[in-house]
Every structure is written in structure tokens, then in C-alpha cells.
Write a protein that holds these residues in place. Sequence first.
Motif, mmCIF file in Angstrom:
data_model
loop_
_atom_site.group_PDB
_atom_site.id
_atom_site.type_symbol
_atom_site.label_atom_id
_atom_site.label_comp_id
_atom_site.label_asym_id
_atom_site.label_seq_id
_atom_site.Cartn_x
_atom_site.Cartn_y
_atom_site.Cartn_z
ATOM 1 N N ARG A 70 -2.909 -5.614 19.232
ATOM 2 C CA ARG A 70 -3.615 -5.438 17.969
ATOM 3 C C ARG A 70 -4.292 -6.739 17.554
ATOM 4 N N ASP A 71 -5.505 -6.632 17.021
ATOM 5 C CA ASP A 71 -6.311 -7.750 16.540
ATOM 6 C C ASP A 71 -6.825 -8.665 17.655
ATOM 7 N N THR A 72 -6.709 -8.226 18.906
ATOM 8 C CA THR A 72 -7.317 -8.984 20.000
ATOM 9 C C THR A 72 -8.838 -8.959 19.849
ATOM 10 N N PRO A 73 -9.508 -10.098 19.956
ATOM 11 C CA PRO A 73 -10.981 -10.079 19.913
ATOM 12 C C PRO A 73 -11.550 -9.235 21.054
ATOM 13 N N ILE A 74 -12.430 -8.330 20.718
ATOM 14 C CA ILE A 74 -13.080 -7.465 21.707
ATOM 15 C C ILE A 74 -14.589 -7.667 21.607
ATOM 16 N N TYR A 75 -15.214 -7.964 22.732
ATOM 17 C CA TYR A 75 -16.668 -8.107 22.794
ATOM 18 C C TYR A 75 -17.222 -6.947 23.620
ATOM 19 N N PHE A 76 -18.133 -6.196 23.032
ATOM 20 C CA PHE A 76 -18.701 -5.006 23.668
ATOM 21 C C PHE A 76 -20.180 -5.265 23.914
ATOM 22 N N ILE A 77 -20.558 -5.385 25.183
ATOM 23 C CA ILE A 77 -21.936 -5.713 25.550
ATOM 24 C C ILE A 77 -22.598 -4.498 26.180
ATOM 25 N N ASP A 78 -23.652 -3.996 25.534
ATOM 26 C CA ASP A 78 -24.365 -2.835 26.055
ATOM 27 C C ASP A 78 -25.698 -2.734 25.307
ATOM 28 N N PRO A 79 -26.773 -2.381 26.003
ATOM 29 C CA PRO A 79 -28.065 -2.262 25.308
ATOM 30 C C PRO A 79 -28.108 -1.095 24.325
ATOM 31 N N LYS A 80 -27.268 -0.085 24.551
ATOM 32 C CA LYS A 80 -27.196 1.066 23.652
ATOM 33 C C LYS A 80 -25.731 1.340 23.316
ATOM 34 N N PRO A 81 -25.124 0.454 22.532
ATOM 35 C CA PRO A 81 -23.692 0.600 22.256
ATOM 36 C C PRO A 81 -23.367 1.891 21.518
ATOM 37 N N ILE A 100 -20.397 2.483 20.072
ATOM 38 C CA ILE A 100 -19.145 2.120 19.429
ATOM 39 C C ILE A 100 -19.498 1.440 18.112
ATOM 40 N N SER A 101 -18.616 1.501 17.137
ATOM 41 C CA SER A 101 -18.893 0.848 15.855
ATOM 42 C C SER A 101 -17.770 -0.117 15.510
ATOM 43 N N LYS A 102 -18.072 -1.033 14.608
ATOM 44 C CA LYS A 102 -17.099 -2.052 14.234
ATOM 45 C C LYS A 102 -15.880 -1.460 13.520
ATOM 46 N N THR A 103 -16.006 -0.219 13.066
ATOM 47 C CA THR A 103 -14.865 0.421 12.412
ATOM 48 C C THR A 103 -13.886 1.008 13.424
ATOM 49 N N ASP A 104 -14.298 1.060 14.701
ATOM 50 C CA ASP A 104 -13.435 1.658 15.721
ATOM 51 C C ASP A 104 -12.254 0.759 16.083
ATOM 52 N N PHE A 105 -12.487 -0.547 16.086
ATOM 53 C CA PHE A 105 -11.444 -1.490 16.489
ATOM 54 C C PHE A 105 -11.508 -2.726 15.612
ATOM 55 N N SER A 106 -10.347 -3.252 15.273
ATOM 56 C CA SER A 106 -10.327 -4.530 14.568
ATOM 57 C C SER A 106 -10.695 -5.629 15.563
ATOM 58 N N GLY A 107 -11.396 -6.627 15.084
ATOM 59 C CA GLY A 107 -11.768 -7.739 15.960
ATOM 60 C C GLY A 107 -12.895 -7.431 16.921
ATOM 61 N N LEU A 108 -13.654 -6.354 16.641
ATOM 62 C CA LEU A 108 -14.725 -5.950 17.550
ATOM 63 C C LEU A 108 -16.037 -6.645 17.205
ATOM 64 N N THR A 109 -16.664 -7.236 18.243
ATOM 65 C CA THR A 109 -18.010 -7.795 18.126
ATOM 66 C C THR A 109 -18.928 -7.037 19.078
ATOM 67 N N ILE A 110 -19.989 -6.464 18.556
ATOM 68 C CA ILE A 110 -20.933 -5.705 19.378
ATOM 69 C C ILE A 110 -22.128 -6.587 19.706
ATOM 70 N N ILE A 111 -22.420 -6.693 20.990
ATOM 71 C CA ILE A 111 -23.577 -7.457 21.447
ATOM 72 C C ILE A 111 -24.553 -6.467 22.079
ATOM 73 N N GLN A 112 -25.604 -6.146 21.351
ATOM 74 C CA GLN A 112 -26.574 -5.154 21.839
ATOM 75 C C GLN A 112 -27.561 -5.848 22.761
ATOM 76 N N ALA A 113 -27.208 -5.867 24.034
ATOM 77 C CA ALA A 113 -28.028 -6.559 25.025
ATOM 78 C C ALA A 113 -27.670 -6.037 26.406
ATOM 79 N N SER A 114 -28.575 -6.250 27.345
ATOM 80 C CA SER A 114 -28.276 -5.916 28.735
ATOM 81 C C SER A 114 -27.232 -6.889 29.268
ATOM 82 N N ALA A 115 -26.608 -6.523 30.372
ATOM 83 C CA ALA A 115 -25.570 -7.384 30.949
ATOM 84 C C ALA A 115 -26.123 -8.755 31.333
ATOM 85 N N VAL A 116 -27.316 -8.790 31.933
ATOM 86 C CA VAL A 116 -27.838 -10.073 32.413
ATOM 87 C C VAL A 116 -28.236 -10.997 31.268
ATOM 88 N N ASN A 117 -28.455 -10.441 30.093
ATOM 89 C CA ASN A 117 -28.767 -11.272 28.929
ATOM 90 C C ASN A 117 -27.530 -11.556 28.082
#
Length: 230
Positions: A186-197, A199-216
Motif C-alpha cells: 500500500r502507498d507504493t509509488p506507481i508510475y504508469f507510462i502509456d500514450p493512451k492511459p 487508468i486514473s489517479k483515483t484507482d491507486f494511491s501514489g499513482l503518477t500517470i505519464i501520458q507518453a510513448s515508451a521511448v519518450n
Amino acid sequence: MKKIVVLTGAGVSAESGINTFRDADGLWEGHDVMEVATPQGFQRNPDLVLNFYNERRRQLFKVLPNLAHKALVHLEEHFNVSIITQNVDDLHERAGSSKVIHLHGELLKARCSHNPNKIIDWKTDIKIGDLSEDGKQLRPHIVWFGEEVPLLAKAANITQTAHILIVIGTSMQVYPAASLIHYVPRDTPIYFIDPKPNISKTDFSGLTIIQASAVNGVPQLVSDLIGRES
């Protein structure tokens, strides 16, 4: 040393030129996945299935690891990194990552069609008549729909040790692999990288969404994480 667990999916390999597993129309390289990715499909038409994976295997030798794969190798120089991938290619290993678990099997291995524990390295085409040591037809070492995911428990145990979780290029919609995100403490930082995420920040505590392709997105996140540790 902090433990980072990385979950990767088709979006990482796609940027090296490998087509994603399933298109929007449900087809994989023009084939119904039920025909080429199930035990029943293999029983009905083994030639079709073997040729399908032979083509995927040949394609693998024409592509190279991309900046996302290479950034994860750099991350390993500063953290204890384990990669759990849904991809069946060897691009993480070719880039230099040392701890990689393939949940859905590996294109460069074959296994006995009657004993899933008899696995061998295999880099050429698999043909009808290519037999295991006990005389049974070889098949691709791929986890097909309806089959158990033998490394899932190991992957779950590793995910439970994460200080940081990074999810790259996967919709987290394919189960049981998608369940792994729920194993982090619980509360582990989660980074979600995807150009079309999806998932929302309400789904998990500690979630950071990075809307980008993998290479970027991956090289930038790796740089940020290393900078914080310096």
C-alpha cells in the motif's frame, strides 16, 4: 538499494517495430487469436500455428531494442530492478537487463506439446516432425489462452517487494497478468507510462500517470528517479 519492479507490455516492443498482440478488431497479424493462440487451435491446425510463430520469430531477428529498453538497463545501474514482461521477445535481454520474467513465454524457446516443463532454446523455425526428447511434437513456448501462467506466483512475490512500481506500454486489461499491480505494498509509488492511459489517479494511491510513448516517457522517468537518488 531500492527495489524497482517494472511491468512491461506490447507498447514497449511496438516501438521497435513489433506489432502489438491484438489490434482493435481482435485480430493478431490478420489472424483470429483463437486460431493461433489456443491449444485447440494448435490441435486443429498445427501447421498454421507453427508458421504463425515462425514468422514472429523471424521478425524478431530484424528488430533492435529501443530507447525504453536501454533506459531500463541504465536504471539497473542505480536500483535493484526486476522486469516482468508480457512480451515474448528478447529485447529486454538484448538491451542488457539482467532480471527478466516472461509471463507469457518466449519466442526463442520451444517446448514439448505433451509436457510444458520440457523447454529448450530454439532460434529457427519449428516444423511438423520436430520432436522433443521423448518423441512428441515441439510447439512454441508461448502461454496460450486457457493455459496456466506458470511464472505468475513468482512474479507476484517479486511485485510484493517493490519500493517503486513502473508500468509501461500495457493496458493492464489482460488477466491474470493485470492482477500484479494489486500486489504492491500500500502507498507504493506507481508510475504508469502509456500514450493512451486507461487508468486514473483515483484507482491507486501514489499513482503518477505519464501520458507518453515508451521511448519518450521511460528515459525521462529513469533520469528523474536516478537524479533523486544522487
